[in-house]
Design an enzyme around this catalytic site. Structure first.
Site, PDB file in Angstrom:
ATOM      1  CG  ASP A 135      -6.488   0.297   0.364  1.00 21.89           C
ATOM      2  OD1 ASP A 135      -6.508   0.961   1.414  1.00 21.89           O
ATOM      3  OD2 ASP A 135      -5.503   0.247  -0.399  1.00 21.89           O
ATOM      4  CB  THR A 141      -2.161   5.594  -1.697  1.00 22.38           C
ATOM      5  OG1 THR A 141      -2.016   4.180  -1.635  1.00 22.38           O
ATOM      6  CG2 THR A 141      -3.319   5.994  -0.828  1.00 22.38           C
ATOM      7  CB  THR A 142       0.566   2.859  -5.421  1.00 24.05           C
ATOM      8  OG1 THR A 142       0.265   2.135  -4.230  1.00 24.05           O
ATOM      9  CG2 THR A 142       1.977   2.540  -5.845  1.00 24.05           C
ATOM     10  CG  ASP A 184      -1.876   1.092   1.261  1.00 26.36           C
ATOM     11  OD1 ASP A 184      -2.628   1.209   0.287  1.00 26.36           O
ATOM     12  OD2 ASP A 184      -1.878   1.874   2.223  1.00 26.36           O
TER      13      ASP A 184
END
Ligand code: ADP
Ligand code: MG
Length: 544
Positions: free
Chosen positions: A392, A96-97, A63
């Site tokens: 997530d 997020t990545t 993550d």
């Protein structure tokens, strides 16, 4: 003729300043380095990172936000990258990545322009316009879905978990995630709201991810306080109390002189009576379950057990609110005020064994809009990562329930958006055109990185993807499992539009913010330490 120049000291001694081109370049490099770190973990074929903190604690994760939270970055521009991943995590929970990877590649493209003497503000302007254009395209190609369509929400949850360690069990988990989100969703005027505080994700190492359970209620990682109490109560009438069931110690030191065994007995009897009176108040209100935020005295436990009441103590404050909301109880802090109307209701309250611990389950509450997922997994690291992945997925499903538009995943929308951007760029002139083109290149990085991580050839992929996308279908992306460009809608890879919009907005903002900086003024670190080499600070030291 002119008076001799006296140097004017503006900055404190030890302050360092980097200006202009050099400052820009340093910032870009630092930010790109951060993006480089998470780049290899993008997508289902991305790798995990093992992070070891200063205490030696190990985290294994894929993550983006977690990776960046755990590593200790120094450079201010690098810190901005960490912040945008956090912002995306808070806003939409997933992506997020991608945010960090996109910001990194936008900066890389911007750098190419700056080296060719395009002024940063021109790049910033161009990027901002291009990002709007890209969002317009995404909204155009997004599909509207029914926010209660379980089968479709399942696809969203599965895609979100596809890139995580839990992907092998994503079928079971995605059912739970969708059930959880839909149970707490509230509809008002054609719009759904999901308060994810109503979903409690608990974790316990042991068993396997497959043993993860969905619970229609709340789980407390606490046991029933006394062995003589019932372990299961049906039709529970629950008192939720945030004061201690103990005799309060006086604030000042008191001394009691006891001269005879009789007096001693009297003293103890008096205490017992007070505790008994407390318990009586609870029983007369009609409660058969007590959930207490503070301690419960041994004697009080004894009386509660005798009255057939199940009690739990030292419950976390955050759980107290959840319990009150779920059971409909009013949190009471003065037992004198406790009455039948303050009690909450649940069909079953039961202590069950979870591995070696005993936990209390409060199920089928008055307000069913409060649920839990109890995450299991082989070891602490596994449950930690599983919990993050479930989080997530919950967020991704929530995003769709609240804003029911989806896009095909696997870089398909990014590929199409970059194509449309290039078409649009060709209608512009001069440097604005260059900036728009670079933005298009930047956004194309997402499918390229997915391909790279899947061991595919980036150039071949780019050519194939451009050919497919130009046929106008935003369904063609990187099938990372089979290592080719394919129709991903057919493979049920779908993502929330909300996530993609957030990724583009956050990445563009961060890139632009970094590009606008042309002066970095850093205070000296050793503020509160004596300077090596003695005084000699001169004017800089005056305000110390
Ligand atoms: P993020 O933190 O940005 O969500 P992930 O590692 O979760 O990063 O990867 C998300 C990317 O992986 C998205 O672009 C998504 O479309 C893509 N993806 C997820 N599952 C698949 C799949 N089965 N095939 C191709 N791409 C996928
Ligand atoms: Mg993800």
């Amino acid at each position: 003729m002119s008076a001799p120049q006296v140097p004017i000291v503006v900055l404190k001694e030890g302050t360092s300043e980097t200006k202009g081109n050099q400052a820009q370049r340093n910032n870009i490099t630092a930010a790109k380095t951060v993006a480089e770190i998470v780049r290899t973990s993008l997508g289902p074929r991305g790798m995990d990172k093992m992070l070891v903190d200063t205490l030696g604690d190990v985290t294994i994760t894929n993550d983006g936000a977690t990776i960046l939270k755990e590593i200790d970055v120094q450079h201010p521009a690098a810190k901005m990258m960490v912040e945008i991943s956090k912002a995306t995590d808070n806003e939409v929970g997933d992506g997020t990545t991608s945010t960090v990877v996109l910001a990194g590649s936008l900066l890389e493209k911007a750098e190419e322009l700056i080296t060719k003497n395009v002024h940063p503000t021109v790049v910033v302007e161009g990027f901002k316009k291009a990002s709007q254009k890209a969002n317009d395209t995404l909204r155009e190609i997004a599909t509207k879905v029914d926010p209660e369509d379980k089968a479709f929400l399942n696809k969203i949850a599965k895609t979100s978990m596809a890139s995580k360690m839990v992907s092998a069990d994503s079928k079971e988990l995605s059912d739970m995630v969708v059930d959880a989100v839909l149970s707490v969703a509230e509809k008002s005027a054609e719009q759904y709201r999901v308060d994810i505080d109503n979903i409690k994700v608990e974790k316990k190492a042991g068993g396997s991810i497959r043993d993860t359970k969905f619970i229609h209620g709340i789980v407390l990682d606490k046991e029933v306080v006394h062995g003589g109490m019932p372990k299961r109560i049906e039709n529970a009438k629950i008192a939720v109390i945030n004061s201690a069931l103990e005799i309060e110690k006086t604030e000042f030191d008191a001394k009691i002189n006891i001269n005879s065994p009789d007096q001693m007995q009297q003293f103890i009897d008096e205490e017992n009576k007070m505790l008994k009176a407390m318990v009586d108040k609870i029983t007369s209100a009609g409660a058969n379950v007590v959930l207490c935020q503070k301690g419960i005295d041994d004697i009080a436990q004894h009386y509660l057990a005798k009255a057939g009441i199940l009690a739990v103590r030292r419950i976390k404050e955050s759980d107290m609110y959840k319990l009150a909301r779920a059971t409909g109880a009013r949190i009471v802090n003065n037992l004198d005020e406790l009455s039948a109307s303050d009690l909450g209701y649940a069909k079953v309250v039961e202590e069950r064994k979870v591995e070696t611990d005993k936990w209390v389950f409060i199920e089928e509450c008055k307000n069913p809009k409060s649920v839990s997922i109890l995450v299991r997994g082989g070891s602490q690291r596994v449950v930690d990562e599983a919990e993050r992945s479930v989080h997530d997925a919950i967020m991704a499903v929530k995003d769709v329930v609240e804003y029911p538009y989806v896009l095909v995943g696997g870089g398909a929308p990014e590929a199409l958006a970059s194509l449309k951007l290039r078409e649009w760029a060709s209608t512009l002139s001069g440097r604005a055109q260059l900036a728009a083109e670079k933005f298009a290149d930047g956004i194309e990085t997402i499918p390229i990185v997915l391909a790279e991580n899947a061991g595919m050839d980036p150039l071949d992929t780019q050519v194939q993807l451009r050919a497919k996308s130009s046929a106008g279908k935003a369904r063609y992306g990187i099938d990372v499992i089979n290592g080719k460009v394919a129709d991903l809608a057919a493979k049920d890879i779908y993502e929330p539009l909300a996530v993609k919009e957030q990724v583009i907005n956050a990445a563009t903002e961060a890139a632009c913010m970094i590009l606008r900086i042309d002066d970095v003024i850093a205070a000296s670190k050793s503020k509160d330490m004596p300077k090596p080499g003695g005084p000699g600070g001169g004017m800089g030291d005056m305000d110390m």
